[in-house]
Scaffold this active site. Structure first.
Site, PDB file in Angstrom:
ATOM      1  N   SER A   1     -11.288 -13.892  -9.849  1.00  0.00           N
ATOM      2  CA  SER A   1     -12.240 -14.390 -10.846  1.00  0.00           C
ATOM      3  C   SER A   1     -12.057 -15.895 -10.981  1.00  0.00           C
ATOM      4  CB  SER A   1     -11.960 -13.726 -12.204  1.00  0.00           C
ATOM      5  OG  SER A   1     -12.643 -14.404 -13.242  1.00  0.00           O
TER       6      SER A   1
ATOM      7  N   TYR B   1      -6.046 -12.055 -19.279  1.00  0.00           N
ATOM      8  CA  TYR B   1      -7.009 -11.706 -18.219  1.00  0.00           C
ATOM      9  C   TYR B   1      -6.967 -12.757 -17.105  1.00  0.00           C
ATOM     10  CZ  TYR B   1     -11.290 -10.894 -15.641  1.00  0.00           C
ATOM     11  OH  TYR B   1     -12.185 -10.673 -14.628  1.00  0.00           O
TER      12      TYR B   1
HETATM   13  P1  NDP Z   1     -17.509  -2.951 -14.540  1.00  0.00           P
HETATM   14  O1  NDP Z   1     -16.896  -2.668 -15.867  1.00  0.00           O
HETATM   15  O2  NDP Z   1     -18.962  -2.753 -14.371  1.00  0.00           O
HETATM   16  O3  NDP Z   1     -16.732  -2.131 -13.403  1.00  0.00           O
HETATM   17  C1  NDP Z   1     -15.326  -1.989 -13.409  1.00  0.00           C
HETATM   18  C2  NDP Z   1     -14.924  -0.869 -12.475  1.00  0.00           C
HETATM   19  O4  NDP Z   1     -13.482  -0.781 -12.484  1.00  0.00           O
HETATM   20  C3  NDP Z   1     -15.463   0.482 -12.895  1.00  0.00           C
HETATM   21  O5  NDP Z   1     -15.934   1.161 -11.761  1.00  0.00           O
HETATM   22  C4  NDP Z   1     -14.252   1.188 -13.472  1.00  0.00           C
HETATM   23  O6  NDP Z   1     -14.346   2.578 -13.202  1.00  0.00           O
HETATM   24  C5  NDP Z   1     -13.114   0.571 -12.662  1.00  0.00           C
HETATM   25  N1  NDP Z   1     -11.825   0.689 -13.335  1.00  0.00           N
HETATM   26  C6  NDP Z   1     -11.433   0.086 -14.484  1.00  0.00           C
HETATM   27  N2  NDP Z   1     -10.194   0.497 -14.825  1.00  0.00           N
HETATM   28  C7  NDP Z   1      -9.794   1.369 -13.851  1.00  0.00           C
HETATM   29  C8  NDP Z   1      -8.632   2.141 -13.642  1.00  0.00           C
HETATM   30  N3  NDP Z   1      -7.595   2.100 -14.490  1.00  0.00           N
HETATM   31  N4  NDP Z   1      -8.560   2.922 -12.549  1.00  0.00           N
HETATM   32  C9  NDP Z   1      -9.593   2.972 -11.677  1.00  0.00           C
HETATM   33  N5  NDP Z   1     -10.730   2.272 -11.827  1.00  0.00           N
HETATM   34  C10 NDP Z   1     -10.828   1.492 -12.905  1.00  0.00           C
HETATM   35  O7  NDP Z   1     -17.123  -4.483 -14.227  1.00  0.00           O
HETATM   36  P2  NDP Z   1     -17.378  -5.405 -12.928  1.00  0.00           P
HETATM   37  O8  NDP Z   1     -18.061  -4.668 -11.862  1.00  0.00           O
HETATM   38  O9  NDP Z   1     -17.968  -6.664 -13.413  1.00  0.00           O
HETATM   39  O10 NDP Z   1     -15.874  -5.708 -12.533  1.00  0.00           O
HETATM   40  C11 NDP Z   1     -15.324  -5.430 -11.256  1.00  0.00           C
HETATM   41  C12 NDP Z   1     -14.228  -6.429 -10.987  1.00  0.00           C
HETATM   42  O11 NDP Z   1     -14.772  -7.742 -10.958  1.00  0.00           O
HETATM   43  C13 NDP Z   1     -13.106  -6.468 -12.009  1.00  0.00           C
HETATM   44  O12 NDP Z   1     -11.873  -6.622 -11.331  1.00  0.00           O
HETATM   45  C14 NDP Z   1     -13.423  -7.714 -12.832  1.00  0.00           C
HETATM   46  O13 NDP Z   1     -12.282  -8.280 -13.406  1.00  0.00           O
HETATM   47  C15 NDP Z   1     -14.005  -8.609 -11.763  1.00  0.00           C
HETATM   48  N6  NDP Z   1     -14.867  -9.705 -12.213  1.00  0.00           N
HETATM   49  C16 NDP Z   1     -15.954  -9.487 -13.010  1.00  0.00           C
HETATM   50  C17 NDP Z   1     -16.759 -10.553 -13.384  1.00  0.00           C
HETATM   51  C18 NDP Z   1     -17.922 -10.377 -14.298  1.00  0.00           C
HETATM   52  O14 NDP Z   1     -18.337 -11.368 -14.948  1.00  0.00           O
HETATM   53  N7  NDP Z   1     -18.530  -9.211 -14.378  1.00  0.00           N
HETATM   54  C19 NDP Z   1     -16.509 -11.906 -12.882  1.00  0.00           C
HETATM   55  C20 NDP Z   1     -15.328 -12.010 -12.064  1.00  0.00           C
HETATM   56  C21 NDP Z   1     -14.571 -10.950 -11.729  1.00  0.00           C
HETATM   57  P3  NDP Z   1     -13.916   3.763 -14.198  1.00  0.00           P
HETATM   58  O15 NDP Z   1     -14.143   3.276 -15.602  1.00  0.00           O
HETATM   59  O16 NDP Z   1     -14.792   4.902 -13.795  1.00  0.00           O
HETATM   60  O17 NDP Z   1     -12.486   3.987 -13.875  1.00  0.00           O
HETATM   61  C1  8X3 Z   2     -15.005 -12.665 -15.332  1.00  0.00           C
HETATM   62  C2  8X3 Z   2     -15.478 -14.057 -15.492  1.00  0.00           C
HETATM   63  O1  8X3 Z   2     -15.423 -16.095 -16.989  1.00  0.00           O
HETATM   64  O2  8X3 Z   2     -15.798 -13.933 -18.049  1.00  0.00           O
HETATM   65  O3  8X3 Z   2     -13.860 -12.627 -14.577  1.00  0.00           O
HETATM   66  O4  8X3 Z   2     -13.629 -14.503 -17.223  1.00  0.00           O
HETATM   67  S1  8X3 Z   2     -15.062 -14.667 -17.015  1.00  0.00           S
END
Ligand code: NDP
Ligand code: 8X3
Length: 250
Positions: free
Chosen positions: A137, A150
């Site tokens: 991120s 985070y």
């Molecule tokens: P979502 O919340 O839409 O998706 C997160 C996914 O992670 C879900 O499929 C969830 O599945 C899974 N997950 C969470 N905890 C667990 C666990 N303990 N075991 C297995 N699976 C888990 O968020 P995003 O798609 O946005 O996030 C995906 C990744 O991208 C993350 O690592 C996030 O930090 C990163 N990210 C997101 C950004 C954003 O602005 N959206 C920007 C930068 C990075 P389930 O709940 O079914 O387990």
């Molecule tokens: C998610 C992006 O800027 O919300 O990783 O932390 S931010």
């Protein structure tokens, strides 16, 4: 030869979009997450490619090891691991933050990612083939108020990615860290513990990145020729950039 991608956190957001993208490109898939109903839907929706879904909480080391050990022969040879499962919880300053939230972020974003990587690496090394794409991120490089634990977990992901590359030198295995900024998914609903209004406010008046944007980048990383390793890819929407340093004048 059909390739296989293993995507964690495939039940939502980036992971789900990656699953859709790689299916269109003809890859077989291992899709994991905790929510069984969503995994079942992913399984039912898969018509073009062979999909193996597995319910797994990446925080649970034994579950992760069993998930990898029990991969069917058809899905044992993993060409790409997308270490995507992760979350942010809370936005309060460190002094007011909930320590359970910090634990959950460390257990998921750091330890879960390590467990999955550690379980899959030996077979990749034996095959002298594979690619690990970690979901970092911008928060891993750029601090912001309330980012505290985070952002620190994502800084771990960046440095772990670099160190994996160093260890995997000579094996032919690639490692990339993708570092997205503001992107609309269930990320903010999760961060605000289910408060949809607060989550919507994060994206109000903006044009954030979409999960499809990220999936396209993940596919592009994976689709480079085998001798090319993109180490890190930082991406923000145009509507996002940096603010000035904060200066306390009192
Ligand atoms: P979502 O919340 O839409 O998706 C997160 C996914 O992670 C879900 O499929 C969830 O599945 C899974 N997950 C969470 N905890 C667990 C666990 N303990 N075991 C297995 N699976 C888990 O968020 P995003 O798609 O946005 O996030 C995906 C990744 O991208 C993350 O690592 C996030 O930090 C990163 N990210 C997101 C950004 C954003 O602005 N959206 C920007 C930068 C990075 P389930 O709940 O079914 O387990
Ligand atoms: C998610 C992006 O800027 O919300 O990783 O932390 S931010």
């Amino acid at each position: 030869m059909t390739k296989t991608a293993f995507i964690t956190g495939a039940t939502s957001g980036f992971g789900k979009a990656c699953a859709e993208m790689f299916a269109v490109k003809g890859w077989n898939l291992v899709l994991s997450g905790r929510r069984a109903d969503r995994l079942q839907k992913l399984q039912e929706a898969s018509t073009q490619v062979a999909v193996h879904t597995v319910q797994c909480d990446v925080r649970e080391r034994a579950q992760v090891e069993a998930m990898v050990k029990n991969l069917p022969d058809s899905h044992k040879d993993i060409d790409l691991l997308v270490n995507n499962a992760g979350l942010a919880l809370g936005i309060k300053p460190a002094q007011d933050a909930n320590l359970d939230d910090w634990d959950t972020m460390v257990d998921t974003n750091i330890k879960g990612l390590m467990y999955v990587t550690h379980a899959l690496l030996p077979h990749m090394v034996n095959r002298r083939k594979g690619h690990i794409i970690n979901m970092g991120s911008i928060a891993g490089s750029w601090p912001y108020p309330g980012g505290n634990a985070y952002g620190a977990t994502k800084a771990f992901v960046e440095q772990f990615s670099n160190n994996l590359r160093a260890d995997l030198h000579g094996t032919g295995i690639r490692v990339s860290n993708i570092e997205p900024g503001l992107a609309e998914s269930e990320f903010s609903v999760v961060r605000f513990h289910g408060d949809q209004q607060k989550a919507d406010a994060v994206y109000e008046g903006t044009e954030p990145l979409t999960p499809k944007d990220i999936a396209e980048m993940v596919y592009w990383l994976a689709d480079r020729p085998a001798h090319v390793n993109i180490n890190r890819l930082e991406v923000m929407p145009v509507c996002q950039s940096w603010g000035p340093f904060a200066i306390d004048r009192n």
